[in-house]
Design a protein around this motif. Structure first.
Motif, PDB file in Angstrom:
ATOM      1  N   VAL A  18       0.855  -1.182   0.000  1.00 48.71           N
ATOM      2  CA  VAL A  18       0.000   0.000   0.000  1.00 48.71           C
ATOM      3  C   VAL A  18       0.895   1.238   0.000  1.00 48.71           C
ATOM      4  O   VAL A  18       1.716   1.428   0.888  1.00 48.71           O
ATOM      5  CB  VAL A  18      -0.924   0.016   1.227  1.00 48.71           C
ATOM      6  N   GLN A  19       0.721   2.086  -1.010  1.00 43.41           N
ATOM      7  CA  GLN A  19       1.547   3.273  -1.167  1.00 43.41           C
ATOM      8  C   GLN A  19       0.699   4.531  -1.030  1.00 43.41           C
ATOM      9  O   GLN A  19      -0.521   4.472  -0.889  1.00 43.41           O
ATOM     10  CB  GLN A  19       2.247   3.260  -2.539  1.00 43.41           C
ATOM     11  N   GLY A  20       1.365   5.666  -1.105  1.00 41.45           N
ATOM     12  CA  GLY A  20       0.670   6.943  -1.067  1.00 41.45           C
ATOM     13  C   GLY A  20       0.262   7.338   0.342  1.00 41.45           C
ATOM     14  O   GLY A  20       0.875   6.940   1.335  1.00 41.45           O
ATOM     15  N   GLY A  21      -0.802   8.124   0.438  1.00 42.01           N
ATOM     16  CA  GLY A  21      -1.253   8.622   1.723  1.00 42.01           C
ATOM     17  C   GLY A  21      -1.830   7.560   2.629  1.00 42.01           C
ATOM     18  O   GLY A  21      -2.058   7.820   3.811  1.00 42.01           O
ATOM     19  N   HIS A  80       4.318  10.382  -2.572  1.00 43.28           N
ATOM     20  CA  HIS A  80       3.304   9.405  -2.158  1.00 43.28           C
ATOM     21  C   HIS A  80       2.229   9.249  -3.228  1.00 43.28           C
ATOM     22  O   HIS A  80       1.768   8.131  -3.500  1.00 43.28           O
ATOM     23  CB  HIS A  80       2.671   9.828  -0.836  1.00 43.28           C
ATOM     24  N   GLN A  81       1.830  10.347  -3.827  1.00 46.39           N
ATOM     25  CA  GLN A  81       0.799  10.291  -4.866  1.00 46.39           C
ATOM     26  C   GLN A  81       1.295   9.527  -6.088  1.00 46.39           C
ATOM     27  O   GLN A  81       0.561   8.724  -6.682  1.00 46.39           O
ATOM     28  CB  GLN A  81       0.394  11.709  -5.263  1.00 46.39           C
ATOM     29  N   PHE A  82       2.543   9.746  -6.468  1.00 38.80           N
ATOM     30  CA  PHE A  82       3.102   9.046  -7.632  1.00 38.80           C
ATOM     31  C   PHE A  82       3.286   7.555  -7.341  1.00 38.80           C
ATOM     32  O   PHE A  82       3.065   6.702  -8.208  1.00 38.80           O
ATOM     33  CB  PHE A  82       4.438   9.682  -8.023  1.00 38.80           C
ATOM     34  N   GLU A 108      15.436   5.626 -12.303  1.00 42.42           N
ATOM     35  CA  GLU A 108      15.056   6.445 -11.157  1.00 42.42           C
ATOM     36  C   GLU A 108      14.978   7.919 -11.542  1.00 42.42           C
ATOM     37  O   GLU A 108      14.042   8.629 -11.133  1.00 42.42           O
ATOM     38  CB  GLU A 108      16.064   6.251 -10.024  1.00 42.42           C
ATOM     39  N   GLN A 109      15.921   8.394 -12.303  1.00 42.24           N
ATOM     40  CA  GLN A 109      15.922   9.796 -12.737  1.00 42.24           C
ATOM     41  C   GLN A 109      14.762  10.079 -13.692  1.00 42.24           C
ATOM     42  O   GLN A 109      14.144  11.152 -13.640  1.00 42.24           O
ATOM     43  CB  GLN A 109      17.255  10.151 -13.402  1.00 42.24           C
ATOM     44  N   GLN A 110      14.455   9.118 -14.561  1.00 41.16           N
ATOM     45  CA  GLN A 110      13.330   9.295 -15.482  1.00 41.16           C
ATOM     46  C   GLN A 110      12.009   9.418 -14.721  1.00 41.16           C
ATOM     47  O   GLN A 110      11.172  10.270 -15.033  1.00 41.16           O
ATOM     48  CB  GLN A 110      13.286   8.130 -16.462  1.00 41.16           C
ATOM     49  N   LEU A 111      11.836   8.566 -13.717  1.00 40.30           N
ATOM     50  CA  LEU A 111      10.615   8.629 -12.919  1.00 40.30           C
ATOM     51  C   LEU A 111      10.524   9.947 -12.154  1.00 40.30           C
ATOM     52  O   LEU A 111       9.433  10.513 -11.996  1.00 40.30           O
ATOM     53  CB  LEU A 111      10.562   7.450 -11.949  1.00 40.30           C
ATOM     54  N   TYR A 112      11.651  10.420 -11.681  1.00 39.63           N
ATOM     55  CA  TYR A 112      11.649  11.708 -10.961  1.00 39.63           C
ATOM     56  C   TYR A 112      11.212  12.838 -11.877  1.00 39.63           C
ATOM     57  O   TYR A 112      10.389  13.682 -11.490  1.00 39.63           O
ATOM     58  CB  TYR A 112      13.044  11.992 -10.406  1.00 39.63           C
ATOM     59  N   LEU A 113      11.709  12.868 -13.117  1.00 36.57           N
ATOM     60  CA  LEU A 113      11.334  13.923 -14.064  1.00 36.57           C
ATOM     61  C   LEU A 113       9.862  13.819 -14.455  1.00 36.57           C
ATOM     62  O   LEU A 113       9.171  14.838 -14.577  1.00 36.57           O
ATOM     63  CB  LEU A 113      12.225  13.852 -15.306  1.00 36.57           C
ATOM     64  N   ILE A 114       9.382  12.598 -14.634  1.00 44.29           N
ATOM     65  CA  ILE A 114       7.966  12.420 -14.967  1.00 44.29           C
ATOM     66  C   ILE A 114       7.087  12.940 -13.830  1.00 44.29           C
ATOM     67  O   ILE A 114       6.096  13.646 -14.057  1.00 44.29           O
ATOM     68  CB  ILE A 114       7.664  10.935 -15.267  1.00 44.29           C
TER      69      ILE A 114
END
Length: 341
Positions: free
Chosen positions: A214-217, A277-279, A262-268
């Motif tokens: 379970v991720q996010g908030g 958390h939302q991502f 990891e860097q690609q996901l950060y830019l997206i």
């Protein structure tokens, strides 16, 4: 020439302003009233705290109401005892004693005396540091408890969704068979239908908690997330933030290195304006789609966002409710002013 009404008012105001000077700084309702606190205790302004305390103890024993007989004597003793106690309370504290000495030395500062006196009287007695610590502790406890409530609500929700419920049943099939239908040992008797249902729900919940990420908030709360811990490790977090951005600037801005996953996901995530958390709450399939579309590149993201907005407009245009809403806004929207009422 007789005085006019305005002149009489002027003289009255001047007289009122001169009263503090006439009273030599001893104001009714402040400190010891019209009595001098030093004279009440029989000490001087040069007396030390120990001398003031000794004088107070002697006078307190002398004027204690219990040592006097008769209503009149007891009443006089009680009044004098209160005056002695008030004088001691003022002179034993360094701050109040300084304020009192200031009043004696500056009898004309009428309003300043009231301000200094009531500022100290109404000021909170509790240390501000204690208030801050207690407030942060309460916020941290509420934050941690609320996190567990959100996590528990998420687990209960997943247990009702057929997709996750059936998957949990497949994972725990053997355990369900053993614990509900084929109980061993001294509890060989099968459970009732109500007990079977409760046991089944406990097993499903346990599997979902152990297997589902379970991720996010609604993620499982940890002590690292509470405000107190975040404040304690704030210097470490700030240091990592600066180092991370410095490395990013050096590697991908100066050296022009290729982005990793990891860097690609950060830019997206940054292009979409989403929090961590939302991502993280997005499904893996959706994230992989973003990677395939190379949305970490700004131009690709802008084109993809325009397509998404256009598609959304088409869906809204085909939606009957949205059509009705547009007709209403066209006929009765804020651009039209009527006086039908």
């Amino acid at each position: 020439m007789p005085h006019t009404q305005s002149q009489r008012w002027l003289y009255s105001c001047v007289l009122v302003c001169m009263l503090p000077t006439l009273c030599l700084g001893l104001l009714e309702g402040l400190y010891c009233g019209k009595e001098n606190c030093y004279d009440v205790l029989g000490v001087t302004r040069e007396s030390s705290k120990s001398e003031i305390g000794k004088a107070y103890r002697l006078l307190a024993r002398k004027h204690h109401p219990d040592l006097h007989r008769g209503e009149e004597a007891k009443a006089l003793a009680e009044e004098q005892f209160k005056l002695v106690a008030t004088a001691y309370e003022i002179l034993r504290d360094e701050e109040s004693r300084n304020d009192y000495d200031y009043m004696l030395d500056n009898p004309d500062a009428y309003y300043a005396h009231y301000y200094r006196y009531y500022r100290r009287r109404v000021a909170p007695k509790v240390d501000v540091r204690v208030v801050i610590v207690v407030t942060l502790t309460i916020i941290s406890v509420i934050q941690y408890y609320s996190g567990w409530q959100r996590y528990d609500a998420a687990i209960k929700y997943f247990a009702t969704v057929p997709k996750y419920r059936n998957k949990a049943l497949d994972i725990a099939r053997d355990e369900i068979q053993e614990r509900i239908h084929n109980r061993k040992g001294k509890n060989r008797k099968n459970l009732s239908k109500t007990e079977q249902k409760e046991e089944l729900e406990r097993i499903i919940r346990k599997v979902i908690e152990e297997k589902m990420d379970v991720q996010g908030g609604y993620a499982k709360p940890t002590l690292w997330d509470v405000l107190w811990v975040q404040l304690i490790i704030c210097p470490y977090t700030l240091f990592n933030f600066i180092v991370w951005h410095a490395q990013w600037f050096w590697r991908y801005t100066i050296l022009k290195q290729e982005y990793g996953r990891e860097q690609q996901l950060y830019l997206i995530r940054r292009h979409m304006g989403m929090g961590q958390h939302q991502f993280n709450s997005l499904e893996d399939k959706q994230i992989e789609e973003y990677l395939q579309l190379e949305l970490w590149q700004r131009d690709n993201f802008v084109a993809w966002k325009a397509d998404q907005d256009e598609e959304m407009k088409k869906k809204l245009a085909e939606n009957p409710r949205y059509k009705a809403y547009r007709r209403y806004m066209k006929n009765h929207g804020p651009g039209r002013i009527t006086f039908e009422d």
